[in-house]
Scaffold this active site. Sequence first.
Site, mmCIF file in Angstrom:
data_model
loop_
_atom_site.group_PDB
_atom_site.id
_atom_site.type_symbol
_atom_site.label_atom_id
_atom_site.label_comp_id
_atom_site.label_asym_id
_atom_site.label_seq_id
_atom_site.Cartn_x
_atom_site.Cartn_y
_atom_site.Cartn_z
ATOM 1 N N GLY A 109 1.039 -1.867 5.951
ATOM 2 C CA GLY A 109 0.077 -0.784 5.735
ATOM 3 C C GLY A 109 -0.762 -1.061 4.495
ATOM 4 O O GLY A 109 -0.245 -1.516 3.482
ATOM 5 N N ARG B 210 0.021 -6.111 11.362
ATOM 6 C CA ARG B 210 1.451 -6.267 11.627
ATOM 7 C C ARG B 210 1.547 -7.373 12.673
ATOM 8 O O ARG B 210 0.760 -7.392 13.627
ATOM 9 C CB ARG B 210 2.041 -4.941 12.111
ATOM 10 C CG ARG B 210 1.906 -3.864 11.027
ATOM 11 C CD ARG B 210 2.826 -2.687 11.231
ATOM 12 N NE ARG B 210 3.159 -2.087 9.940
ATOM 13 C CZ ARG B 210 2.498 -1.054 9.392
ATOM 14 N NH1 ARG B 210 1.488 -0.508 10.015
ATOM 15 N NH2 ARG B 210 2.875 -0.575 8.221
ATOM 16 N N ASP C 213 8.245 -3.619 2.207
ATOM 17 C CA ASP C 213 9.548 -4.266 2.431
ATOM 18 C C ASP C 213 9.571 -5.157 3.676
ATOM 19 O O ASP C 213 10.220 -6.203 3.681
ATOM 20 C CB ASP C 213 10.682 -3.232 2.450
ATOM 21 C CG ASP C 213 10.461 -2.131 3.459
ATOM 22 O OD1 ASP C 213 9.355 -2.066 4.048
ATOM 23 O OD2 ASP C 213 11.380 -1.326 3.679
ATOM 24 N N THR D 85 2.095 -0.661 -1.414
ATOM 25 C CA THR D 85 2.392 0.388 -0.441
ATOM 26 C C THR D 85 2.236 1.737 -1.125
ATOM 27 O O THR D 85 2.574 1.861 -2.311
ATOM 28 C CB THR D 85 3.821 0.249 0.151
ATOM 29 O OG1 THR D 85 4.182 1.472 0.793
ATOM 30 C CG2 THR D 85 4.869 -0.042 -0.903
ATOM 31 N N ASP E 287 3.917 4.278 -0.514
ATOM 32 C CA ASP E 287 5.170 5.053 -0.458
ATOM 33 C C ASP E 287 5.997 5.035 -1.747
ATOM 34 O O ASP E 287 6.886 5.866 -1.917
ATOM 35 C CB ASP E 287 6.050 4.545 0.687
ATOM 36 C CG ASP E 287 5.465 4.899 2.040
ATOM 37 O OD1 ASP E 287 4.636 5.833 2.086
ATOM 38 O OD2 ASP E 287 5.821 4.250 3.036
ATOM 39 N N ASP F 210 8.380 3.138 -2.547
ATOM 40 C CA ASP F 210 9.785 3.151 -2.143
ATOM 41 C C ASP F 210 10.503 1.827 -2.405
ATOM 42 O O ASP F 210 11.565 1.573 -1.851
ATOM 43 C CB ASP F 210 9.886 3.501 -0.642
ATOM 44 C CG ASP F 210 9.092 2.540 0.226
ATOM 45 O OD1 ASP F 210 8.325 1.725 -0.335
ATOM 46 O OD2 ASP F 210 9.225 2.600 1.455
ATOM 47 N N ARG G 239 7.821 8.079 5.474
ATOM 48 C CA ARG G 239 8.771 8.071 6.600
ATOM 49 C C ARG G 239 10.213 8.063 6.111
ATOM 50 O O ARG G 239 11.077 8.672 6.697
ATOM 51 C CB ARG G 239 8.525 6.841 7.485
ATOM 52 C CG ARG G 239 7.625 7.125 8.660
ATOM 53 C CD ARG G 239 7.289 5.845 9.367
ATOM 54 N NE ARG G 239 6.523 4.983 8.488
ATOM 55 C CZ ARG G 239 6.323 3.674 8.661
ATOM 56 N NH1 ARG G 239 6.860 3.070 9.687
ATOM 57 N NH2 ARG G 239 5.609 2.980 7.811
HETATM 58 P P1 ATP Z 1 4.487 -0.718 4.750
HETATM 59 O O1 ATP Z 1 5.577 -0.336 3.786
HETATM 60 O O2 ATP Z 1 3.158 -0.252 4.316
HETATM 61 O O3 ATP Z 1 4.800 -0.408 6.182
HETATM 62 P P2 ATP Z 1 5.422 -3.375 5.214
HETATM 63 O O4 ATP Z 1 5.184 -4.691 4.548
HETATM 64 O O5 ATP Z 1 6.822 -2.829 5.131
HETATM 65 O O6 ATP Z 1 4.371 -2.348 4.664
HETATM 66 P P3 ATP Z 1 5.808 -3.930 8.027
HETATM 67 O O7 ATP Z 1 4.926 -3.641 9.184
HETATM 68 O O8 ATP Z 1 7.188 -3.410 8.038
HETATM 69 O O9 ATP Z 1 4.991 -3.498 6.751
HETATM 70 O O10 ATP Z 1 5.927 -5.537 7.890
HETATM 71 C C1 ATP Z 1 4.761 -6.357 7.859
HETATM 72 C C2 ATP Z 1 4.987 -7.611 8.671
HETATM 73 O O11 ATP Z 1 6.059 -8.369 8.099
HETATM 74 C C3 ATP Z 1 5.443 -7.392 10.116
HETATM 75 O O12 ATP Z 1 4.373 -7.085 10.975
HETATM 76 C C4 ATP Z 1 6.057 -8.734 10.447
HETATM 77 O O13 ATP Z 1 5.089 -9.675 10.800
HETATM 78 C C5 ATP Z 1 6.690 -9.142 9.113
HETATM 79 N N1 ATP Z 1 8.131 -8.833 9.190
HETATM 80 C C6 ATP Z 1 8.732 -7.651 9.002
HETATM 81 N N2 ATP Z 1 10.066 -7.734 9.216
HETATM 82 C C7 ATP Z 1 10.287 -9.030 9.578
HETATM 83 C C8 ATP Z 1 11.445 -9.769 9.968
HETATM 84 N N3 ATP Z 1 12.650 -9.207 10.013
HETATM 85 N N4 ATP Z 1 11.292 -11.078 10.276
HETATM 86 C C9 ATP Z 1 10.080 -11.665 10.206
HETATM 87 N N5 ATP Z 1 8.956 -11.023 9.875
HETATM 88 C C10 ATP Z 1 9.048 -9.731 9.550
#
Ligand code: ATP
Length: 323
Positions: A11, A72, A103, A126, A128, A130, A172
Site C-alpha cells: 500500500g 502487489r 511487513d 505504511t 498503519d 504497525d 486492519r
Molecule cells: P501494507 O502494510 O501497506 O499492506 P505490505 O508491504 O505489507 O504493505 P503486502 O501486499 O502485504 O504489502 O506485500 C507486498 C508484496 O510483498 C506482495 O504483493 C508480495 O509480492 C510480496 N510478499 C508478501 N508476502 C510474501 C511472501 N510470503 N513471499 C514472497 N513475497 C511476499
Amino acid sequence: MKSIGVFTSGGDSPGMNACVRSVVRSALHLGIDVYGIKYGYNGMIEGDIYKMKSYSVSNIVQRGGTILKSARSKEFMTKEGRKKAYEQLKKKGIEGLVAIGGDGSFTGANIFYEEHGIPVVGCPGTIDNDLYGSDYTIGFNTAINTALDAIDKIRDTANSHDRVFFIEVMGRHSGYIAINCGIGGGAELVMVPETSTTINDVINTLKQGRDNQKTSSIVIVAEGDEQGNAHEIAGKVMGHVPELDIRVTTLGHIQRGGDPSAFDRILASRLGLAAVEGLVNGQKNVMVGVVNNEVVYTNFKLAISKNKPLNQDLLRLVDILNT
Ligand code: ATP
C-alpha cells in the site's frame, strides 16, 4: 557496493517519494549507481527498471503517492517469480536493494535474500504504523492529520444535527490511526482490534454522553475491529438506542493520499539515507527505523513477527476525556 535498486511496494503512503528522493541522492552522494524499480516486485520480475539521476527525483519531496508506483505481486510469492526477479537484477548489475513498504514487502525481501543473496534494507512505508522497530512509519503522521481534518468536518455536521457518527478509519490489524484520531478528534469512544469493546460498552458510552448533556458524539472504529466495520457496529447499536440519530462515514483511501506532512518528509529523508548507508556498511535483511529519535536497524524477522503494542495510556486517555 557499486549499484543499488530502490522500489516501493504494498500500500502506498505519503512520504514514499521523499524516501525515494533521499535514497537516490544519498546513493549518488556516495558514488553508487541507483536504479528505480517500478511497480514493486512486479516491475522487478518484468525488468521495469531504469537508471536514476539526481534530476529523476526533482520536485517530489512534497508529493504524495509514489513516482515508482506500487503493486502487489502474486508472482513474487513463487520461487520461479523470484528467480526471474533475480535474473533481471543481475542483468543490471544491482547488488543491493532498498525496499520501501510494509511487513509483506519485507517478508518477500527476506525470502529473496535467503534464495539469491541480494541484501535488502527496508524503510517502513505504511500509514498503519504497525511495524516493530520504528516508533513511526512513513505516512502515518500525514494519514492521521488527513483523517483528523475529515473528522473535524464531520463534527460540525454532527453537532448541527445532534447526531452520533461512527467513523471508520484504516487499520486492519492495528489501532494506531484510530486511537490517535480519537484523541485528536475528541471522540467519545475508539474501537481497535487490540482490545475488545462490546456492543454494550458502545451503548453505555453513548447513553452516558446523552446523560451528560452531549448532543452529538463521535465513535472512531478501526476497520479491523473484532465487532466488524463501522456500518456493522452502527447496525448492532441502532436498535438499542432508537432515540439517537446515528450515521456512518468510512474515510477509506483518502487517508493514503495527499502531500506528506513535515514530519513524514523529514522521517522519510532520514530513513532513506540510513538505508543506503546501512547497505554500504554491510547491513542486510534489516528494517531501518527511528526509536527515541535515534536511527536503528531491526532484523526483518523481528520487525515482521514482533507486535508493536498499542500504548495503553492512549486508550485510558480517551476514557478520561470523553466524559
Ligand atoms: P501494507 O502494510 O501497506 O499492506 P505490505 O508491504 O505489507 O504493505 P503486502 O501486499 O502485504 O504489502 O506485500 C507486498 C508484496 O510483498 C506482495 O504483493 C508480495 O509480492 C510480496 N510478499 C508478501 N508476502 C510474501 C511472501 N510470503 N513471499 C514472497 N513475497 C511476499
